[in-house]
Design an enzyme around this catalytic site. Structure first.
Site, PDB file in Angstrom:
ATOM      1  N   LYS A   1      15.065  10.639   5.608  1.00 52.94           N
ATOM      2  CA  LYS A   1      13.614  10.472   5.546  1.00 52.94           C
ATOM      3  C   LYS A   1      13.118   9.435   6.554  1.00 52.94           C
ATOM      4  CE  LYS A   1      13.316  12.037   0.729  1.00 52.94           C
ATOM      5  NZ  LYS A   1      12.677  11.854  -0.605  1.00 52.94           N
TER       6      LYS A   1
ATOM      7  N   LYS B   1       9.694  -1.425  -1.790  1.00 48.36           N
ATOM      8  CA  LYS B   1      10.776  -0.635  -2.345  1.00 48.36           C
ATOM      9  C   LYS B   1      11.816  -0.347  -1.281  1.00 48.36           C
ATOM     10  CE  LYS B   1      11.376   3.866  -4.332  1.00 48.36           C
ATOM     11  NZ  LYS B   1      10.805   5.156  -4.468  1.00 48.36           N
TER      12      LYS B   1
ATOM     13  N   GLU C   1       1.706  -1.814   7.463  1.00 47.94           N
ATOM     14  CA  GLU C   1       1.561  -0.783   6.426  1.00 47.94           C
ATOM     15  C   GLU C   1       0.705  -1.291   5.267  1.00 47.94           C
ATOM     16  OE1 GLU C   1       2.296   2.264   6.123  1.00 47.94           O
ATOM     17  OE2 GLU C   1       3.881   2.785   7.530  1.00 47.94           O
TER      18      GLU C   1
ATOM     19  N   LYS D   1       7.765   1.201   1.945  1.00 49.05           N
ATOM     20  CA  LYS D   1       8.895   1.923   1.369  1.00 49.05           C
ATOM     21  C   LYS D   1       9.886   2.227   2.486  1.00 49.05           C
ATOM     22  CE  LYS D   1      10.168   6.035  -1.212  1.00 49.05           C
ATOM     23  NZ  LYS D   1       9.698   7.124  -2.068  1.00 49.05           N
TER      24      LYS D   1
ATOM     25  N   TYR E   1      14.713   0.225 -14.258  1.00 48.67           N
ATOM     26  CA  TYR E   1      15.354   1.061 -15.273  1.00 48.67           C
ATOM     27  C   TYR E   1      15.938   0.224 -16.399  1.00 48.67           C
ATOM     28  CZ  TYR E   1      14.723   4.367 -11.511  1.00 48.67           C
ATOM     29  OH  TYR E   1      14.149   5.136 -10.527  1.00 48.67           O
TER      30      TYR E   1
END
Ligand code: PBG
Length: 330
Positions: free
Chosen positions: A225, A256, A241, A202, A320
């Protein structure tokens, strides 16, 4: 690659000459089985609230969830992902509301499982950002997001969601070591069959803008972040990761955002034998949706963007657009 023959004997256009011929040589295709539909939930009754930055996407009060769930089930969308818009008054620096068994996500899971049983899967984010006053995914101390202390809360959040009936636990927080701790706690508490879908790669991305608006963490977010989400310049690091999360017990890994990161999906697919999902995030959605609404591009661009994920190697996509295109795909 060996190419036999050359022009004029060889004409690649022959296989494209009309629709039936193209269908026969199609290498990838999109179906409704590839789609995961995110649903935003909000407090109150009888609410279906539009989101300014995400035209066509709504926040539903818990009692209104069936209006969208009925549709998802009718079109056989396999899974929904729940995201809460938490009232500001319920947010604090530790994100305590995440552990409230009557929070929006818990109430939604209970309603969906009671009404629809196992007709559709439910996935839930594990992270504190919808619940913290500062908008970070973990506990913030002197400007630093604490890893191990956060993981302890995330484990509790995971157990609570599992107890409520969540099928797929999806840590989206990017703390180190959380997948292993969550797996261990789930197993110990007799949730051996609950899947872990890790947001393993991410990135710290600008494309999350509309989502933070949708869950109400935009204005509150202090700083960025970058100390926990990945640097978008890196790809080797993504493989590290992924590898760690697989070792720790992830059943599925996710990349993502989506479209700017197709290379990452492809290299995970080449390096590991594990299902990879993609997340076509809010900013990608809004870009495409706005351009369609303004007639700058046509609706087919939705299918084109999603098929791109399949081509790169994703087995499913969180999007979405899921409810908007499911009818067309069926
Ligand atoms: C929270 C979370 C985010 C998204 C999904 N889960 C935002 C963030 O990390 O700031 C973004 C989804 C989207 O943009 O559609 N951890």
């Amino acid at each position: 690659m060996i190419i036999t023959g050359k022009y004029p004997n060889l004409r690649l256009r022959r296989n494209r000459k009309n629709d039936w011929a193209r269908r026969l040589v199609q290498e990838n295709s999109l179906s409704v089985n590839d789609l995961i539909l995110p649903i935003f939930v909000i407090d109150g009754k009888n609410k279906k609230e539009s989101i300014k930055t995400m035209p066509g996407v709504y926040r539903y009060s818990v009692d209104k969830i069936p209006t969208i769930l009925d549709k998802a089930i009718k079109y056989k969308i396999p899974m929904v992902a729940l995201f809460p818009y938490t009232n500001k008054k319920l947010k604090d620096s530790l994100g305590f509301e995440a552990l409230n068994e009557n929070n929006l996500v818990c109430r939604s899971i209970r309603l969906i499982k009671k009404k629809y049983k196992n007709k559709i899967g439910i996935m839930c984010d594990v992270a504190l950002d919808p619940y913290t006053s500062h908008g970070h995914d973990g506990i913030l101390q002197n400007g630093k997001v604490l890893n191990d202390e956060t993981v302890e809360i995330l484990v509790k959040q995971s157990l609570l969601q599992a107890e409520m009936g969540c099928d797929v636990i999806a840590p989206s927080d990017m703390m180190d070591g959380r997948v292993g701790k969550i797996r261990k706690a789930l197993d110990k508490n007799n949730f051996k069959d609950i899947q872990i879908l890790s947001y393993a790669a991410k990135y710290a991305s600008g494309f999350y803008g509309p989502f933070r608006d949708a869950v109400g963490s935009k204005k509150s977010l202090k700083g960025d972040k970058k100390t926990y989400q990945m640097d978008y310049s890196n790809s080797q690091e993504a493989l590290r990761e992924i590898k760690l999360d697989i070792i720790e017990g992830a059943d599925i890994v996710m990349v993502k955002p989506g479209m700017p990161y197709l290379d990452i999906i492809k290299s995970i697919k080449e390096n590991f034998k594990i299902p990879v999902f993609a997340y076509q995030v809010s900013g990608e959605y809004s870009l495409i949706k706005n351009a369609i609404d303004k007639k700058i591009i046509n609706k087919n661009c939705i299918i084109e963007s999603l098929t791109g994920f399949k081509r790169a190697g994703a087995t499913a996509v969180v999007t979405y657009f899921a409810d908007q295109i499911a009818k067309y795909l069926k």
